[in-house]
Design a protein around this motif. Structure first.
Motif, PDB file in Angstrom:
ATOM      1  N   PRO A 182       0.838  -1.206   0.000  1.00  0.00           N
ATOM      2  CA  PRO A 182       0.000   0.000   0.000  1.00  0.00           C
ATOM      3  C   PRO A 182       0.873   1.256   0.000  1.00  0.00           C
ATOM      4  N   ALA A 183       0.284   2.354  -0.444  1.00  0.00           N
ATOM      5  CA  ALA A 183       1.004   3.626  -0.410  1.00  0.00           C
ATOM      6  C   ALA A 183       1.233   4.028   1.042  1.00  0.00           C
ATOM      7  N   SER A 184       2.364   4.687   1.300  1.00  0.00           N
ATOM      8  CA  SER A 184       2.622   5.151   2.663  1.00  0.00           C
ATOM      9  C   SER A 184       3.276   6.520   2.594  1.00  0.00           C
ATOM     10  N   GLY A 185       3.564   7.062   3.755  1.00  0.00           N
ATOM     11  CA  GLY A 185       4.149   8.403   3.790  1.00  0.00           C
ATOM     12  C   GLY A 185       5.613   8.432   3.383  1.00  0.00           C
ATOM     13  N   ASP A 186       6.258   7.279   3.332  1.00  0.00           N
ATOM     14  CA  ASP A 186       7.686   7.258   2.996  1.00  0.00           C
ATOM     15  C   ASP A 186       7.920   6.267   1.856  1.00  0.00           C
ATOM     16  N   ALA A 187       7.538   6.715   0.666  1.00  0.00           N
ATOM     17  CA  ALA A 187       7.529   5.806  -0.485  1.00  0.00           C
ATOM     18  C   ALA A 187       8.927   5.339  -0.868  1.00  0.00           C
ATOM     19  N   VAL A 188       9.940   6.176  -0.620  1.00  0.00           N
ATOM     20  CA  VAL A 188      11.297   5.790  -1.022  1.00  0.00           C
ATOM     21  C   VAL A 188      11.820   4.677  -0.098  1.00  0.00           C
ATOM     22  N   THR A 189      11.618   4.860   1.203  1.00  0.00           N
ATOM     23  CA  THR A 189      12.061   3.801   2.126  1.00  0.00           C
ATOM     24  C   THR A 189      11.294   2.510   1.846  1.00  0.00           C
ATOM     25  N   ASP A 190       9.998   2.641   1.557  1.00  0.00           N
ATOM     26  CA  ASP A 190       9.217   1.443   1.225  1.00  0.00           C
ATOM     27  C   ASP A 190       9.823   0.733   0.020  1.00  0.00           C
ATOM     28  N   ALA A 191      10.185   1.498  -1.000  1.00  0.00           N
ATOM     29  CA  ALA A 191      10.756   0.886  -2.208  1.00  0.00           C
ATOM     30  C   ALA A 191      12.073   0.194  -1.887  1.00  0.00           C
ATOM     31  N   ALA A 192      12.867   0.817  -1.025  1.00  0.00           N
ATOM     32  CA  ALA A 192      14.145   0.203  -0.659  1.00  0.00           C
ATOM     33  C   ALA A 192      13.909  -1.100   0.116  1.00  0.00           C
ATOM     34  N   ARG A 193      12.907  -1.103   0.967  1.00  0.00           N
ATOM     35  CA  ARG A 193      12.594  -2.338   1.719  1.00  0.00           C
ATOM     36  C   ARG A 193      12.130  -3.432   0.768  1.00  0.00           C
ATOM     37  N   VAL A 194      11.351  -3.024  -0.208  1.00  0.00           N
ATOM     38  CA  VAL A 194      10.898  -3.984  -1.216  1.00  0.00           C
ATOM     39  C   VAL A 194      12.109  -4.562  -1.966  1.00  0.00           C
ATOM     40  N   ALA A 195      13.028  -3.680  -2.334  1.00  0.00           N
ATOM     41  CA  ALA A 195      14.222  -4.127  -3.076  1.00  0.00           C
ATOM     42  C   ALA A 195      15.053  -5.077  -2.222  1.00  0.00           C
ATOM     43  N   ALA A 196      15.254  -4.705  -0.953  1.00  0.00           N
ATOM     44  CA  ALA A 196      16.074  -5.552  -0.074  1.00  0.00           C
ATOM     45  C   ALA A 196      15.399  -6.903   0.154  1.00  0.00           C
ATOM     46  N   ALA A 197      14.082  -6.887   0.360  1.00  0.00           N
ATOM     47  CA  ALA A 197      13.365  -8.148   0.602  1.00  0.00           C
ATOM     48  C   ALA A 197      13.396  -9.030  -0.647  1.00  0.00           C
TER      49      ALA A 197
END
Ligand SMILES: NC(=O)C1=CN([C@@H]2O[C@H](COP(=O)(O)OP(=O)(O)OC[C@H]3O[C@@H](n4cnc5c(N)ncnc54)[C@H](O)[C@@H]3O)[C@@H](O)[C@H]2O)[C@@H](O)CC1
Ligand SMILES: Nc1ncnc2c1ncn2[C@@H]1O[C@H](COP(=O)(O)OP(=O)(O)O)[C@@H](O)[C@H]1O
Ligand SMILES: [K+]
Length: 520
Positions: free
Chosen positions: A468-483
């Motif tokens: 889902p969209a969140s307030g910190d889209a860049v950190t979310d994307a990085a977490r997605v990449a790392a996972a």
């Protein structure tokens, strides 16, 4: 904290929680604080030496002699304390001290005096090859190594590599840069195991570090770097963090809950790259996966193996709202054709994974670089997934320069292009423009085969599309990449625990899908 196994790939032992790593400068600060906090002189070194001795007993063969190779600094001091412990317990030990005892720093000099007083046997000459030690303890150099091994140190390192017993490196393999995982010169100790002391060093996890250091152990010597005030240099992705992005599906969820993935890839002759990204996107759980081949006369309009992939005309993605609502994976096998669509994709795609020829096109075109950077101001988020050569093109450097310091280059690219950068290869690095950084502990050389990057890109897109969209889209994307990198590597380890060959694409995708149900 006591001795902790960190990475033992053959036993599939991986960190459960994210672990902080600290480069040389940060480790020195932590060392200085820990030394100040000692209640008596030599306390830290005593703990270090005991930990080394315990691990040597665990990893060494049941018989033979422990050969302890001690260098001119405190790393050598750790070796001397370990030798004293082993000797005291009645094990056969020989110490070789490279350099003169008078020039040892204070704690190491005291360790030398104590070892002599305890009757630890010192040797001058090395046993000739073929030779098999019970274990070699490599205490030649640690955090203080600043230049290539030469002379006696190089001779001892070579001898260690040629004998056939296990080698335990203290803190770092001697001859390896702890920040980068690269050899400092022609000779580097190659260890079966490394016991990192006080802090974990980033070089143990990336570059050539994985091959040089072997299985990783850690003893923080009671210093608790997790609680340090300063930021960690980077984090090793933990299993719990990675798996948290793949929670159990709820009864009430439906396809729409997991988002749409559009794969814009597969120029003429490279349809396979688009298929692999699309199939991986399906396995990764995207709600719907669309494929637009970058070929005006596409050779396929259906994937007979995965008919659930939806093929669309080459220009279908230009329809209103497609790029704004879907997650887009662009560039796998994109050839030259990808250049033409990049201006619009960069301008519109809300969540964009840019791979392979998409990256090459950006590297060759300053206008596209500006368009990429401009995305950040408009809240559009990009994950770039270069391998070292693609990163080299983006950075205007050689791939060997990138490999010489993977973490620094991933960070620099993320800052320069204002995107999340996932730098592939051994110890995949994920860096953000805000300078946070993860290093991936999973995977192995079995992934060095055609298609595994396309699979990662598709999987990453699918993982992202379900967030889902969140307030910190860049950190979310990085977490997605790392996972995604974690799961990709973990699947390879499961498919081939000790790789002697490639993990082929269909095996890898199936293993990744299997991993979704393998967590707690
Ligand atoms: N100070 C302490 O009490 C503790 C030290 N620890 C150990 O101490 C290590 C760091 O000690 P040091 O700072 O003394 O560093 P090192 O033991 O790595 O040695 C540095 C010394 O080696 C020399 N040197 C560097 N590269 C060389 C080369 N290629 N050829 C010849 N000489 C070279 C340097 O000029 C310096 O004198 C850590 O890695 C860790 O093993 C830990 O046990 C924690 C406690
Ligand atoms: N030695 C290795 N250890 C761990 N992972 C590796 C290794 N070699 C390659 N990989 C991984 O395999 C993938 C290869 O991607 P890439 O080079 O883009 O391949 P392709 O373009 O053929 O799909 C990346 O995820 C990379 O991190
Ligand atoms: K060492």
């Amino acid at each position: 904290m006591a001795l902790l196994p960190v990475l033992a790939p053959a036993r599939l032992h991986l960190p459960g929680r994210a672990l902080p790593v600290h480069d040389t400068a940060a480790s020195r600060q932590i060392e200085a604080r820990a030394l100040q906090a000692q209640t008596e002189a030599g306390q830290l070194m005593a703990r270090a030496g005991l930990a080394v001795a315990r691990l040597a007993l665990t990893l060494g063969r049941p018989e033979g002699t422990f050969w302890v190779l001690c260098g001119p600094g405190n790393n050598g001091g750790d070796g001397l304390v370990a030798a004293r412990w082993l000797h005291r317990q009645g094990h056969a030990v020989r110490v070789i001290l490279a350099g003169s005892p008078e020039q040892l720093p204070a704690d190491a000099r005291q360790a030398f005096i104590d070892a002599q007083a305890a009757g630890v046997p010192f040797a001058e000459a090395l046993p000739p090859h073929p030779f098999r030690a019970r274990a070699v303890i490599d205490a030649l150099l640690g955090l203080g190594q600043t230049r290539p091994l030469e002379g006696r140190l190089a001779e001892l390192a070579r001898w260690s590599n040629e004998q056939t017993g296990p080698v335990l490196s203290v803190d770092l393999p001697s001859g390896m840069n702890g920040d980068t995982g690269q050899p400092t010169g022609d000779v580097t100790v190659r260890a079966q195991a490394t016991l990192s002391l006080l802090t974990l060093k980033p070089g143990l996890f990336t570059g050539q570090g994985r091959d040089l250091a072997g299985a990783l152990w850690w003893d923080d010597l009671g210093a608790h770097p997790n609680q340090e005030p300063g930021p960690a240099t980077a984090w090793i992705t933990g299993e719990e963090d990675a798996r948290s992005l793949y929670p159990p599906r709820q009864h009430g969820q439906h396809k729409g809950s997991f988002g749409d993935l559009w794969v814009l890839a597969g120029a003429r002759g490279m349809t396979g790259a688009a298929l692999l990204a699309g199939r991986s996107g399906l396995a990764g759980g995207a709600g719907r996966v669309y494929v637009s081949l970058l070929d005006q006369h596409p050779p396929l309009d259906c994937d007979p193996v995965h008919p659930e992939l939806m093929f669309r005309r080459p220009d279908a993605w230009q329809a209103p709202d497609v790029l704004e609502s879907a997650t887009v994976v662009c560039g796998c096998g994109g050839g030259d054709a990808v250049r033409l669509l990049l201006p619009e994709v960069l301008a519109r795609a809300r969540r964009l994974v840019l791979d392979a020829d998409g990256l090459n096109a950006v590297a060759a075109d300053g206008g596209l670089q500006d368009a990429l950077r401009a995305r950040a101001d408009r809240g559009l988020v990009t994950v770039l997934t270069p391998h070292p050569l693609e990163a080299a093109r983006l950075a205007g450097r050689s791939s060997s320069a990138i490999q010489a310091d993977r973490i620094a280059h991933a960070r620099a690219l993320a800052a320069q292009l204002r995107a999340v950068v996932l730098l592939k290869g051994s110890g995949t690095v994920v860096a953000t423009p805000m300078d946070s950084c993860w290093i991936n502990p999973t995977g192995h050389g079995g992934l060095a085969c055609p298609g595994s990057g396309d699979i990662l890109a598709g999987w990453l897109g699918a993982t992202w599309s379900a967030q889902p969209a969140s307030g910190d889209a860049v950190t979310d994307a990085a977490r997605v990449a790392a996972a995604s990198a974690w799961l990709h590597g973990r699947a390879a380890m499961q498919a081939q625990p000790r790789p002697h060959g490639p993990v082929l694409a269909d095996t890898l995708i199936a293993a990744m899908a299997g991993q979704l149900n393998a967590g707690a």
